[in-house]
Scaffold this motif. Structure first.
Motif, PDB file in Angstrom:
ATOM      1  N   TRP A 102       0.834  -1.208   0.000  1.00  0.00           N
ATOM      2  CA  TRP A 102       0.000   0.000   0.000  1.00  0.00           C
ATOM      3  C   TRP A 102       0.870   1.260   0.000  1.00  0.00           C
ATOM      4  CZ3 TRP A 102      -4.470   1.646  -1.354  1.00  0.00           C
ATOM      5  CH2 TRP A 102      -5.046   2.786  -0.794  1.00  0.00           C
ATOM      6  N   LYS A 125      -8.748   1.008   9.063  1.00  0.00           N
ATOM      7  CA  LYS A 125      -9.717   1.059   7.967  1.00  0.00           C
ATOM      8  C   LYS A 125      -9.771   2.441   7.321  1.00  0.00           C
ATOM      9  CE  LYS A 125     -12.656  -2.657   9.709  1.00  0.00           C
ATOM     10  NZ  LYS A 125     -14.009  -3.044  10.192  1.00  0.00           N
ATOM     11  N   ARG A 128      -7.239   3.092   4.394  1.00  0.00           N
ATOM     12  CA  ARG A 128      -7.162   2.117   3.307  1.00  0.00           C
ATOM     13  C   ARG A 128      -7.710   2.646   1.986  1.00  0.00           C
ATOM     14  NH1 ARG A 128      -9.384  -3.209   6.634  1.00  0.00           N
ATOM     15  NH2 ARG A 128      -7.829  -3.111   8.334  1.00  0.00           N
ATOM     16  N   TRP A 135      -8.754  -7.861   1.944  1.00  0.00           N
ATOM     17  CA  TRP A 135      -7.553  -7.059   2.194  1.00  0.00           C
ATOM     18  C   TRP A 135      -6.437  -7.992   2.652  1.00  0.00           C
ATOM     19  CZ3 TRP A 135      -6.526  -1.926   1.479  1.00  0.00           C
ATOM     20  CH2 TRP A 135      -5.505  -1.322   2.206  1.00  0.00           C
ATOM     21  N   THR A 137      -2.651  -7.121   2.918  1.00  0.00           N
ATOM     22  CA  THR A 137      -1.820  -5.968   2.597  1.00  0.00           C
ATOM     23  C   THR A 137      -0.862  -5.613   3.724  1.00  0.00           C
ATOM     24  OG1 THR A 137      -3.703  -5.123   1.327  1.00  0.00           O
ATOM     25  CG2 THR A 137      -1.952  -3.558   1.825  1.00  0.00           C
ATOM     26  N   ASP A 139       1.634  -2.032   4.570  1.00  0.00           N
ATOM     27  CA  ASP A 139       1.925  -0.692   4.073  1.00  0.00           C
ATOM     28  C   ASP A 139       3.262  -0.692   3.338  1.00  0.00           C
ATOM     29  OD1 ASP A 139       1.256   2.009   3.719  1.00  0.00           O
ATOM     30  OD2 ASP A 139       2.567   2.609   5.359  1.00  0.00           O
ATOM     31  N   GLU A 155      -8.494  -7.896   6.328  1.00  0.00           N
ATOM     32  CA  GLU A 155      -9.417  -6.785   6.505  1.00  0.00           C
ATOM     33  C   GLU A 155      -9.816  -6.547   7.966  1.00  0.00           C
ATOM     34  OE1 GLU A 155     -11.537 -10.519   5.178  1.00  0.00           O
ATOM     35  OE2 GLU A 155      -9.843  -9.322   4.445  1.00  0.00           O
TER      36      GLU A 155
END
Length: 244
Positions: A102, A125, A128, A135, A137, A139, A155
């Motif tokens: 991300w 959240k 995002r 999700w 992921t 960062d 998520e």
């Protein structure tokens, strides 16, 4: 609604255009991508107004220039008041899925520990970018994994460990989502690979071990041959990562 097309955005990091067989040298490194190019639309020219990791990702998620979002360098968080692709696409009736890196949820000065730091923890959240669905992921994926093994978050903020070659596991998460998709709504899935980006703490491109030997005889791009450094040694890893 079910008749609307599903959309997959597949993103690689630091990949040269001439590693694709459909561009430049006629290499056999990206056969699936080359097949797609032959059957669909291939853009001959594309330019990034900010070819740096975080700013480039902000461009994709907002459609706005770095001067508009403020994401002009790494370690600048995506502003909450900028509407994002995830929000637009969910408003249009799509499910969303985001997988991989991300790099828009931490904030601070360069070369210093971020003041808002989600580099190795679950991204809240609200940070995002409007993606509320599936999700898997991190960062900064290179901080939570290496070429082999690591973790991402789901998520719900749960840590998801994985073993094996990173690019393959990111693809596996995408396949997991597709296999479990109900079909009630169409989906938009953003797959954000780190490869073929080098692994920061190893200062090394990390291709899959069993494939590297296959690429040791590939010709080096001419524009690299003018420089000093270890590009010749690194190039097989780089190409094998792209192949994966």
């Amino acid at each position: 609604m079910a008749n609307r097309p599903n959309i997959i955005f597949y993103f690689t990091d630091q990949q040269r255009a001439d590693t694709c067989g459909c561009y430049g040298q006629k290499l056999d490194i990206t056969p699936r991508l080359d097949q797609m190019a032959s059957e669909g639309v291939k853009f001959e020219w594309a330019f990034s107004p900010q070819p740096v990791c975080g700013p480039c990702r902000a461009l994709f998620q907002t459609g706005k220039y770095p001067t508009e979002t403020g994401c002009f360098r790494n370690n600048v968080m995506l502003p909450a008041n900028v509407k994002t692709l995830g929000s637009y696409i969910e408003e249009a009736g799509y499910e969303t899925a985001y997988i991989g890196k991300w790099h828009l949820a931490s904030d601070g000065e360069l070369e210093q520990k971020p003041t808002i730091d989600h580099t190795i923890t679950a991204i809240p959240k609200e940070l995002r970018g409007g993606y509320t669905g599936f999700w898997r992921t991190s960062d900064v994926l290179e901080f939570t994994s290496h070429g082999y093994d690591g973790y991402v978050f789901d998520e719900k903020g749960n840590k998801i460990d994985f073993t094996g070659y990173r690019a393959d596991r990111i693809n596996d998460f995408a396949i997991e989502y597709i296999n479990n998709h109900t079909g009630v709504k169409p989906f938009f899935m953003f797959i954000s690979q780190l490869e073929p980006h080098h692994q920061n703490d190893h200062n090394h491109f990390e291709g899959p071990k069993e494939k590297i030997e296959n690429y040791k005889k590939y010709p080096l791009p001419e524009d690299l041959t003018f420089f000093k450094g270890n590009y010749a040694e690194e190039y097989p890893d780089y190409l094998s990562a792209i192949n994966s």
